[in-house]
Write a protein that holds these residues in place. Structure first.
Motif, PDB file in Angstrom:
ATOM      1  N   VAL A 100     -39.158  52.971  33.107  1.00 29.75           N
ATOM      2  CA  VAL A 100     -40.437  53.229  32.453  1.00 29.75           C
ATOM      3  C   VAL A 100     -41.547  53.539  33.449  1.00 29.75           C
ATOM      4  O   VAL A 100     -42.690  53.793  33.064  1.00 29.75           O
ATOM      5  N   GLY A 160     -36.535  54.615  28.149  1.00 30.59           N
ATOM      6  CA  GLY A 160     -37.366  55.684  28.702  1.00 30.59           C
ATOM      7  C   GLY A 160     -36.605  56.984  28.868  1.00 30.59           C
ATOM      8  O   GLY A 160     -35.589  57.033  29.553  1.00 30.59           O
ATOM      9  N   GLU A 182     -44.030  61.066  43.474  1.00 24.50           N
ATOM     10  CA  GLU A 182     -43.095  62.105  43.950  1.00 24.50           C
ATOM     11  C   GLU A 182     -41.716  61.893  43.332  1.00 24.50           C
ATOM     12  O   GLU A 182     -40.709  61.793  44.025  1.00 24.50           O
ATOM     13  N   GLY A 211     -37.546  59.883  30.442  1.00 23.97           N
ATOM     14  CA  GLY A 211     -38.126  60.774  31.456  1.00 23.97           C
ATOM     15  C   GLY A 211     -36.993  61.184  32.385  1.00 23.97           C
ATOM     16  O   GLY A 211     -35.811  60.962  32.095  1.00 23.97           O
ATOM     17  N   PHE A 237     -45.224  52.781  33.023  1.00 21.52           N
ATOM     18  CA  PHE A 237     -45.450  52.089  31.743  1.00 21.52           C
ATOM     19  C   PHE A 237     -44.917  50.662  31.771  1.00 21.52           C
ATOM     20  O   PHE A 237     -44.594  50.105  30.733  1.00 21.52           O
TER      21      PHE A 237
END
Ligand code: FAD
Length: 479
Positions: free
Chosen positions: A250, A43, A390, A45, A253
């Protein structure tokens, strides 16, 4: 007609505005062959990228690969409302067992997120429209909001937050900052900043690549096989990756990773952007210091003034049976229309202002409602997440905690109640199986929407207001 961009307004804005001086969307290779690395992160992000950043800073010799199913920022990190907060969701419960001095230490680390992130932006040249204007929570649509805001303020004081960290605003003080409907009162905290989510996630990706981390895009991990001897294998359609340390990041996900599925519930949140507003319109609305703002209500409503002077406004959540994530929102026209109505209820002067972009994303809700950083030294598997919407700031704090756990350092962070030196199974509570969680979520959401409808109608009789307000409070505390 509004656009429904593939990922978000944020990602499309850096795509269309790309120039030498601005962040550009870089396309990265897929994995092409099997390989062995020291650390494999799933991932790309904020979670995966912050971990890679701090790990590489502190252990430069580690060979780190990030495997991303789509592209950098495809998940919530490229779609969110752009609040970089010096707070973590569920903080009151999480810190409730701590002694006063440890609680103060925890508050210090949590408030410090914004300045820590800013330090990295400065060092790494990440221009993400950072503006440290603080956060406003407004009670300004119906009178019950004032009671809720006062209760929140009393709880914050009881938890030991300083008067500087959370300040009460009377109606006129709120109105001077944010000119909305019926300014009853509100709360201001300096511990939040406005950012451009896509510029942050793509800027971080470039920073970790400069440190020598490899990011493989369009490479979904289809299986994670864990061994007690720190020899773990990730399977993809393009080869396997063997790694001593494996870090699935993830968040919403987890549906596709069997071992994670029951721990993090994927919730969809939706958001809209107006066309750029004029200076006169902004003088009327306020937010002159680029404060981010929220509405004191249970249906999480939030906004920011973007650097290009749009109003970005988000609200509402949905849950799909079985915990399926959702990435395309062009079918959610009715929800976007409701969000638009709510935005205009806040700011009647925007009645004729076009909404230009509508999008949504999937965030992760943990059963405990607070985030975690965990690492099991026996298997070499770790993770951060559970941000409950958050995670822009919290992912930074959790990443730093995880890096201390991985490097086996005893630190103030590893002594915090969000840090676990064990497996997810031992550390976290699981969500109830289907159909219970779907039924619970849908009925609670219906109660909260009903509460909004009754309380925001000034002609609702007081018995009805009291009843629904009590019922919604009870329903909300179940999740
Ligand atoms: C609409 C919206 C508004 C929000 N607003 C705010 C806000 O204002 N402030 C705030 O603090 N938080 C906000 N959040 C939450 C915040 O965006 C998230 O908490 C944060 O981005 C989580 O980052 P992450 O890296 O953990 O997860 P993500 O950004 O979701 O990244 C996970 C990545 O993993 C990849 N992936 C998934 N499965 C696999 C696999 N099998 N193999 C390889 N890769 C995989 C995905 O493609 C994705 O890129 C919002 C979220 C949404 C949806």
């Amino acid at each position: 007609m509004p656009q429904y961009p593939d990922i978000s307004f944020w990602m499309s804005s850096i795509q269309t505005n790309a120039s030498d001086s601005q962040p550009q969307l870089t396309s990265r290779p897929q994995l092409t062959q099997s390989q062995d690395v020291d650390v494999a992160i799933i991932g790309a992000g904020y979670s995966g990228l912050w971990i890679a950043y701090y790990l590489k800073q502190q252990a430069p010799n580690l060979n780190i690969a990030i495997l991303e199913a789509n592209t950098v920022g495809f998940g919530a990190s490229g779609r969110n409302g752009g609040w970089l907060m010096g707070s973590v969701e569920g903080e009151d419960r999480l810190l409730s067992g701590l002694e006063t001095s440890q609680k103060q230490q925890a508050h210090h680390h949590i408030y410090g997120i914004v300045n820590e992130a800013k330090g990295v932006f400065d060092r790494e040249g990440i221009d993400c429209d950072f503006s440290h204007g603080g956060w406003l929570s407004a009670a300004a649509r119906y009178p019950e909001q004032l009671t809720m805001a006062r209760k929140t303020m009393a709880n914050l004081q009881a938890e030991g937050h300083s008067a500087e960290a959370f300040q009460w605003l009377e109606g006129d003080e709120l109105k001077a900052r944010l000119n909305i409907h019926n300014p009853y009162g509100g709360i201001f905290s300096p511990h939040a900043a406005r950012i451009h989510p896509a510029k942050l996630v793509t800027g971080l990706a470039r920073a970790v690549e400069r440190l020598g981390v490899n990011i493989y895009e369009n490479t979904p991990v289809t299986n994670l096989s864990v061994s007690e001897q720190n020899s773990n294998t990730l399977t993809t359609d393009f080869g396997t990756v063997k790694a001593d340390i494996v870090l699935p990041c993830v968040e919403g996900f987890s549906y596709k990773l069997e071992a994670h599925r029951r721990y993090i519930l994927p919730i969809q949140s939706l958001i809209v952007a107006t066309e750029p507003l004029s200076d006169t319109q902004w003088q009327d609305i306020g937010l002159q210091n680029n404060e981010v703002f929220s509405d004191t209500c249970r249906l999480i409503t939030y906004g920011q003034r973007s650097a290009d002077n749009r109003l970005i406004f988000g609200s509402r959540g949905t849950y799909q049976f079985g915990g399926k994530p959702k990435s395309s929102f062009s079918d959610s026209v009715t929800v976007f229309s409701d969000i638009g109505k709510l935005m205009r209820e806040f700011f009647p002067a925007l009645a004729d202002t076009p909404i230009t972009h509508c999008w949504g994303g999937t965030l992760g809700m943990p059963r405990s409602k607070s985030p975690h950083a965990l690492f099991d030294p026996h298997s070499g598997v770790g993770s951060i997440g559970g941000y409950a919407g958050e995670g822009v700031g919290a992912s930074n704090l959790m990443a730093r905690t995880l890096v201390d756990l991985i490097l086996n350092r005893e630190s103030e962070l590893t002594a915090m109640p969000w840090a676990y030196h064990t497996t997810m199974k031992k550390a976290l509570r699981r969500w109830e199986p289907e159909p219970f969680r779907w039924l619970a979520y849908k009925s609670i959401l219906a109660t909260l929407i009903r509460e909004e409808a009754i309380l925001s109608n000034p002609t609702s009789p007081s018995w009805k207001r009291k009843f629904i307000h009590g019922a919604a409070g009870a329903a909300n505390s179940i999740l």
